[in-house]
Structures are given as structure tokens and as C-alpha cells.
Design a protein around this motif. Structure first.
Motif, PDB file in Angstrom:
ATOM      1  N   LEU A  97       0.845  -1.190   0.000  1.00 55.53           N
ATOM      2  CA  LEU A  97       0.000   0.000   0.000  1.00 55.53           C
ATOM      3  C   LEU A  97       0.883   1.242   0.000  1.00 55.53           C
ATOM      4  CD1 LEU A  97      -2.628  -1.054   2.685  1.00 55.53           C
ATOM      5  CD2 LEU A  97      -2.949  -0.997   0.199  1.00 55.53           C
ATOM      6  N   VAL A  98       0.421   2.278  -0.676  1.00 57.55           N
ATOM      7  CA  VAL A  98       1.156   3.535  -0.757  1.00 57.55           C
ATOM      8  C   VAL A  98       0.212   4.654  -0.335  1.00 57.55           C
ATOM      9  CG1 VAL A  98       2.523   5.061  -2.228  1.00 57.55           C
ATOM     10  CG2 VAL A  98       2.418   2.619  -2.746  1.00 57.55           C
ATOM     11  N   GLU A  99       0.711   5.575   0.481  1.00 54.64           N
ATOM     12  CA  GLU A  99      -0.068   6.755   0.838  1.00 54.64           C
ATOM     13  C   GLU A  99       0.828   7.975   0.800  1.00 54.64           C
ATOM     14  OE1 GLU A  99      -1.662   7.146   4.846  1.00 54.64           O
ATOM     15  OE2 GLU A  99      -0.129   5.771   5.561  1.00 54.64           O
ATOM     16  N   ILE A 100       0.206   9.093   0.520  1.00 56.17           N
ATOM     17  CA  ILE A 100       0.938  10.351   0.459  1.00 56.17           C
ATOM     18  C   ILE A 100       1.133  10.871   1.894  1.00 56.17           C
ATOM     19  CG2 ILE A 100      -1.139  11.778   0.180  1.00 56.17           C
ATOM     20  CD1 ILE A 100       0.541  13.428  -1.909  1.00 56.17           C
ATOM     21  N   THR A 101       2.290  11.431   2.153  1.00 52.07           N
ATOM     22  CA  THR A 101       2.585  12.000   3.472  1.00 52.07           C
ATOM     23  C   THR A 101       2.190  13.476   3.493  1.00 52.07           C
ATOM     24  OG1 THR A 101       4.801  12.667   2.825  1.00 52.07           O
ATOM     25  CG2 THR A 101       4.576  10.437   3.756  1.00 52.07           C
ATOM     26  N   GLU A 102       2.278  14.083   4.666  1.00 54.33           N
ATOM     27  CA  GLU A 102       2.029  15.528   4.774  1.00 54.33           C
ATOM     28  C   GLU A 102       3.022  16.292   3.896  1.00 54.33           C
ATOM     29  OE1 GLU A 102      -0.443  17.325   6.135  1.00 54.33           O
ATOM     30  OE2 GLU A 102      -1.391  15.402   6.577  1.00 54.33           O
ATOM     31  N   ALA A 103       4.283  15.836   3.889  1.00 55.14           N
ATOM     32  CA  ALA A 103       5.284  16.490   3.033  1.00 55.14           C
ATOM     33  C   ALA A 103       4.915  16.336   1.565  1.00 55.14           C
ATOM     34  CB  ALA A 103       6.675  15.907   3.309  1.00 55.14           C
ATOM     35  N   GLY A 104       4.373  15.178   1.198  1.00 55.95           N
ATOM     36  CA  GLY A 104       3.940  14.953  -0.177  1.00 55.95           C
ATOM     37  C   GLY A 104       2.776  15.849  -0.554  1.00 55.95           C
ATOM     38  N   LEU A 105       1.822  15.983   0.358  1.00 54.05           N
ATOM     39  CA  LEU A 105       0.695  16.894   0.113  1.00 54.05           C
ATOM     40  C   LEU A 105       1.174  18.337  -0.031  1.00 54.05           C
ATOM     41  CD1 LEU A 105      -1.977  15.439   2.555  1.00 54.05           C
ATOM     42  CD2 LEU A 105      -2.136  15.524   0.055  1.00 54.05           C
ATOM     43  N   SER A 106       2.136  18.730   0.795  1.00 54.29           N
ATOM     44  CA  SER A 106       2.682  20.088   0.714  1.00 54.29           C
ATOM     45  C   SER A 106       3.404  20.314  -0.607  1.00 54.29           C
ATOM     46  CB  SER A 106       3.639  20.352   1.876  1.00 54.29           C
ATOM     47  OG  SER A 106       2.936  20.377   3.081  1.00 54.29           O
ATOM     48  N   LYS A 107       4.200  19.329  -1.030  1.00 54.74           N
ATOM     49  CA  LYS A 107       4.925  19.441  -2.309  1.00 54.74           C
ATOM     50  C   LYS A 107       3.926  19.536  -3.457  1.00 54.74           C
ATOM     51  CE  LYS A 107       8.910  18.465  -3.219  1.00 54.74           C
ATOM     52  NZ  LYS A 107      10.150  19.181  -3.530  1.00 54.74           N
ATOM     53  N   PHE A 108       2.909  18.684  -3.427  1.00 57.94           N
ATOM     54  CA  PHE A 108       1.889  18.695  -4.469  1.00 57.94           C
ATOM     55  C   PHE A 108       1.190  20.056  -4.520  1.00 57.94           C
ATOM     56  CE2 PHE A 108      -2.554  17.845  -5.779  1.00 57.94           C
ATOM     57  CZ  PHE A 108      -2.305  17.460  -7.084  1.00 57.94           C
ATOM     58  N   ALA A 109       0.802  20.565  -3.353  1.00 59.84           N
ATOM     59  CA  ALA A 109       0.132  21.870  -3.280  1.00 59.84           C
ATOM     60  C   ALA A 109       1.036  22.997  -3.763  1.00 59.84           C
ATOM     61  CB  ALA A 109      -0.334  22.141  -1.849  1.00 59.84           C
ATOM     62  N   ALA A 110       2.336  22.861  -3.548  1.00 61.67           N
ATOM     63  CA  ALA A 110       3.275  23.915  -3.953  1.00 61.67           C
ATOM     64  C   ALA A 110       3.446  23.980  -5.471  1.00 61.67           C
ATOM     65  CB  ALA A 110       4.631  23.695  -3.276  1.00 61.67           C
ATOM     66  N   VAL A 111       3.440  22.821  -6.151  1.00 61.45           N
ATOM     67  CA  VAL A 111       3.674  22.820  -7.599  1.00 61.45           C
ATOM     68  C   VAL A 111       2.393  22.906  -8.416  1.00 61.45           C
ATOM     69  CG1 VAL A 111       5.883  21.595  -7.413  1.00 61.45           C
ATOM     70  CG2 VAL A 111       3.782  20.300  -7.832  1.00 61.45           C
ATOM     71  N   LEU A 112       1.260  22.613  -7.797  1.00 67.31           N
ATOM     72  CA  LEU A 112      -0.001  22.580  -8.546  1.00 67.31           C
ATOM     73  C   LEU A 112      -0.355  23.908  -9.213  1.00 67.31           C
ATOM     74  CD1 LEU A 112      -2.327  20.845  -9.488  1.00 67.31           C
ATOM     75  CD2 LEU A 112      -3.525  21.425  -7.357  1.00 67.31           C
ATOM     76  N   PRO A 113      -0.243  25.062  -8.540  1.00 71.70           N
ATOM     77  CA  PRO A 113      -0.613  26.313  -9.226  1.00 71.70           C
ATOM     78  C   PRO A 113       0.190  26.561 -10.506  1.00 71.70           C
ATOM     79  CG  PRO A 113      -0.443  26.677  -6.871  1.00 71.70           C
ATOM     80  CD  PRO A 113       0.090  25.293  -7.132  1.00 71.70           C
ATOM     81  N   GLY A 114       1.476  26.314 -10.490  1.00 69.56           N
ATOM     82  CA  GLY A 114       2.288  26.492 -11.696  1.00 69.56           C
ATOM     83  C   GLY A 114       1.930  25.485 -12.772  1.00 69.56           C
ATOM     84  N   HIS A 115       1.611  24.284 -12.345  1.00 71.86           N
ATOM     85  CA  HIS A 115       1.189  23.236 -13.276  1.00 71.86           C
ATOM     86  C   HIS A 115      -0.098  23.671 -13.991  1.00 71.86           C
ATOM     87  CE1 HIS A 115       0.627  19.128 -14.742  1.00 71.86           C
ATOM     88  NE2 HIS A 115      -0.638  19.242 -14.377  1.00 71.86           N
TER      89      HIS A 115
END
Length: 167
Positions: A97-115
């Protein structure tokens, strides 16, 4: 001949493939510069963030159309970076099983607007609302047709014959 594309089909095919390549190249450039992520890693984080639950490696591989070995490698890299956690499935010891961490959620949130901005600039700003709806409807139909085939994870693996046995 039935096995040839008509000129308009060929033009459309090459325009689609070139457009996808150009968009993916710019998205990849953005993700590398803003988040030190590959496009595949971003897809994995997006899939996990959207799932809001742990996913099996098979679900992830099918969702992002990635080989099992490619997914294992990317999940390992994301795990090393602290962006995902992998654990044994308590209900099926053959699965991970794989789950996203808080750091992963933060990284995703940081790059999403530019994406999103890259997608708007290169794709959506060139289209009318009717174009977007039509394109979305067409691509959904094509994607669903392609996804109706067995997922890559269900394909049997070719066994390699050891070189010593080939002769």
C-alpha cells in the motif's frame, strides 16, 4: 486499404502527438524547476492526493499507466524524499500500500498552481469553452475506449531466458 490512416486521420494523429509532447515537455520543465519532481512523480502524488486513501501499487500503476518496475522505482524515490510511505497490506501480504505523506501533500500543493498555469497558457487559453467541452468529451471517449482493455498490470510478463540457455 483498411490498415492505412486517411490523410485527415494522419494529420490529426500527428497534431495530437506533437501537442501532447510539447505540453508534457513544458509541464516536466516546470515540475523539475519548481518541485524537483518528474512528471510521473507528480502524477503519482496527484493520484494519491485525490484518492484520500492508501492505494495498492497495482492501482497506482494502472492509474498512471506505468510498468510495475517503473512504479517500484518511482515509489522508492518518492519514499526516500519523504513524500510517500509504503507499507505491507495487512489484508493481502502480496500487496504493498502507498499513501501520500504531509510532506507529499505540501509538495503537491506547492507545484499545482504552476502546473495549472502551464496547462492554461499552452492549452486552454487557445480554446473556447465549446472547444474545451468538445475536446474533453472526445478525449474521455477515447480514454475510456483505451481503458476498456485489460490494464498493463494484468498483462503477463515475458520471461527472459538466461543468456547461458539461449545457445
Amino acid at each position: 486499404m483498411a490498415d492505412k490512416l486517411e490523410p485527415e486521420q494522419l494529420r490529426t494523429y500527428f497534431a495530437l502527438m506533437e501537442s501532447v509532447s510539447l505540453l508534457q515537455h513544458e509541464v516536466e520543465r516546470h515540475l523539475r524547476s519548481e518541485g524537483d519532481l518528474s512528471y510521473v512523480q507528480f502524477q503519482l502524488l496527484a493520484r494519491l492526493a485525490g484518492a484520500q486513501r492508501k492505494l495498492t501499487m497495482t492501482e497506482l500503476a494502472d492509474g498512471v499507466v506505468l510498468s510495475r518496475s517503473g512504479l517500484t522505482h518511482q515509489a522508492f524515490l518518492l519514499g526516500q524524499a519523504g513524500l510517500v510511505e509504503r507499507t505491507a497490506d495487512p489484508d493481502d501480504h502480496r500487496s504493498t500500500l502507498v499513501e501520500i505523506t504531509e510532506a507529499g501533500l505540501s509538495k503537491f500543493a506547492a507545484v499545482l498552481p504552476g502546473h495549472v498555469q502551464v496547462a492554461k497558457d499552452l492549452l486552454f487559453d487557445q480554446l473556447t469553452q465549446d472547444d474545451v467541452k468538445s475536446l474533453g468529451d472526445m478525449m474521455t471517449r477515447v480514454r475510456d475506449h483505451m481503458r476498456a482493455r485489460p490494464p498493463r498490470s494484468a498483462a503477463t510478463r515475458k520471461r527472459r531466458t538466461p543468456k547461458a540457455l539461449e545457445n
